[in-house]
Design an enzyme around this catalytic site. Structure first.
Site, PDB file in Angstrom:
ATOM      1  N   GLU A  21       0.837  -1.213   0.000  1.00  0.00           N
ATOM      2  CA  GLU A  21       0.000   0.000   0.000  1.00  0.00           C
ATOM      3  C   GLU A  21       0.867   1.256   0.000  1.00  0.00           C
ATOM      4  OE1 GLU A  21      -1.477   1.881   3.358  1.00  0.00           O
ATOM      5  OE2 GLU A  21      -1.105   0.207   4.718  1.00  0.00           O
ATOM      6  N   LYS A 155      -3.656  -1.229  15.518  1.00  0.00           N
ATOM      7  CA  LYS A 155      -3.101  -0.435  16.612  1.00  0.00           C
ATOM      8  C   LYS A 155      -4.107  -0.272  17.730  1.00  0.00           C
ATOM      9  CE  LYS A 155       0.436   2.406  14.602  1.00  0.00           C
ATOM     10  NZ  LYS A 155       0.261   2.630  13.177  1.00  0.00           N
TER      11      LYS A 155
HETATM   12  N1  PSU Z   1      -2.986   1.800  10.575  1.00  0.00           N
HETATM   13  C1  PSU Z   1      -1.653   1.860  10.740  1.00  0.00           C
HETATM   14  N2  PSU Z   1      -0.888   2.439   9.793  1.00  0.00           N
HETATM   15  C2  PSU Z   1      -1.442   2.991   8.649  1.00  0.00           C
HETATM   16  C3  PSU Z   1      -2.854   2.907   8.487  1.00  0.00           C
HETATM   17  C4  PSU Z   1      -3.597   2.300   9.455  1.00  0.00           C
HETATM   18  O1  PSU Z   1      -1.149   1.380  11.745  1.00  0.00           O
HETATM   19  O2  PSU Z   1      -0.708   3.546   7.817  1.00  0.00           O
HETATM   20  C5  PSU Z   1      -3.478   3.432   7.215  1.00  0.00           C
HETATM   21  C6  PSU Z   1      -3.766   2.256   6.252  1.00  0.00           C
HETATM   22  O3  PSU Z   1      -3.588   2.702   4.921  1.00  0.00           O
HETATM   23  C7  PSU Z   1      -5.231   1.960   6.514  1.00  0.00           C
HETATM   24  C8  PSU Z   1      -5.781   3.354   6.747  1.00  0.00           C
HETATM   25  O4  PSU Z   1      -5.886   1.324   5.448  1.00  0.00           O
HETATM   26  O5  PSU Z   1      -4.758   4.003   7.516  1.00  0.00           O
HETATM   27  C9  PSU Z   1      -7.098   3.334   7.479  1.00  0.00           C
HETATM   28  O6  PSU Z   1      -7.594   4.641   7.566  1.00  0.00           O
HETATM   29  P1  PSU Z   1      -9.118   4.860   8.025  1.00  0.00           P
HETATM   30  O7  PSU Z   1      -9.121   4.517   9.493  1.00  0.00           O
HETATM   31  O8  PSU Z   1      -9.395   6.309   7.786  1.00  0.00           O
HETATM   32  O9  PSU Z   1      -9.948   3.934   7.191  1.00  0.00           O
END
Ligand code: PSU
Ligand code: MN
Length: 294
Positions: A21, A155
């Site tokens: 990603e 996390k």
């Molecule tokens: N969690 C992490 N590192 C990240 C992300 C999530 O520990 O970089 C990033 C990933 O790309 C994940 C996105 O798909 O954040 C999720 O964001 P949201 O909660 O807005 O869907």
């Protein structure tokens, strides 16, 4: 869609390919480490026998596999939109740059036939979601995308038990890699038990094949715990501070995840960054091995 020739050739020949990603590069890791780490992740996939395909949108074009110039543009531009699946059409139509989340990366990888994807952590259910409805689109996308995602769990900025409940409801298969509990990214374990455990890349690949045979609609999450977790006391302190800072700053919606990640990195003076890099590289290595076993 522009598929890098090396990736296209590998897919046509049935050779192992691992999707990566780009949100982690553009929004998940601070500059200038992000470019170095992005290169290291690709090198790790290669040294474990697969072809890396980092996915992003550049100038409105979907790119499956990035050359070094594209990787650098993504890491240093600062003007890259965070793209979930729903953002892809808008960013593409406007000819802009976009970094793909787990959801958007999974969706695009699946469309070109890439079966395995390595990342750091999944998005999930945010704390307080019963009031805000804030649940990452990663979960809903994994419910209908037959990809195998290798991650270090989610996390602890998120509500981990609620995230696992949602993954169950959404029919996403969750495997613990050498563990019976779901990992919590910086911490080896969230303490929440998971039903299925695998102990080798071959065992994970067998689950992915069986998923295809029964026609299960969702993906397979391989949760790979970090071997050298962060100091728990430091982790808990910075977690508290990050959540308070987000609340005080009134951060909402899609800005919450990048805000908390940034705060975590600055609050631990690099310790969380080291852990983050280490776990992503471990996931890249395991994903390459699973892709090879498939
Ligand atoms: N969690 C992490 N590192 C990240 C992300 C999530 O520990 O970089 C990033 C990933 O790309 C994940 C996105 O798909 O954040 C999720 O964001 P949201 O909660 O807005 O869907
Ligand atoms: Mn959200």
């Amino acid at each position: 869609m522009r598929v890098l020739p090396e990736v296209e050739a590998a897919l046509a020949a049935g050779k192992p390919v691992v999707a990566l990603e780009s949100t982690i590069i553009a929004h998940g890791l601070p500059r200038p480490d992000n470019l170095r780490v992005a290169r290291e992740i690709e090198a790790t996939v290669r040294s474990h026998g697969a072809v890396p395909a980092t996915i992003a949108i550049l100038g409105g074009e979907v790119r499956i596999g990035l050359d070094d110039e594209a990787l650098e543009a993504l890491a240093y531009s600062g003007e890259v939109a965070k793209c979930g699946v729903r953002d892809l059409p808008a960013v593409i139509a406007r000819g802009e740059d976009g970094a793909t989340t787990v959801a958007a990366t999974s969706h695009l990888a699946d469309r070109v036939g890439i079966r395995v994807f390595a990342t750091g952590g999944l998005g999930g259910v945010h704390r307080g979601a019963q009031d805000t409805f804030d649940e990452s689109a990663d979960l809903g996308t994994l419910a209908r995308t037959g990809i195998c995602v290798v991650c270090a769990g989610v996390k602890s900025i998120l509500d981990i038990p609620a995230t696992l409940e949602r993954l169950e409801t959404l029919n996403v298969t969750v495997l613990g890699y050498g563990t019976d509990t779901f990992p919590a990214f910086y911490l080896q374990s969230s303490g929440v038990p998971i039903t299925w455990r695998v102990d080798s890349p071959e065992a994970a690949a067998a689950v992915v094949r069986a998923r295809d045979e029964v026609g299960a609609p969702g993906g397979v999450v391989v949760a790979n715990p970090l071997d050298e977790p962060m100091d728990a006391a430091l982790h808990d302190r910075v977690l508290r501070e990050s959540l308070q800072a987000a609340e005080a700053a009134g951060v909402r919606g899609r800005d919450i995840t990048p805000f908390l990640l940034e705060h975590f990195h600055s609050g631990t003076e690099g310790e969380s960054l080291r852990a983050n890099v280490r776990l992503v590289l471990r996931n890249a290595a395991l994903a390459a091995e699973i892709a090879a076993a498939l």
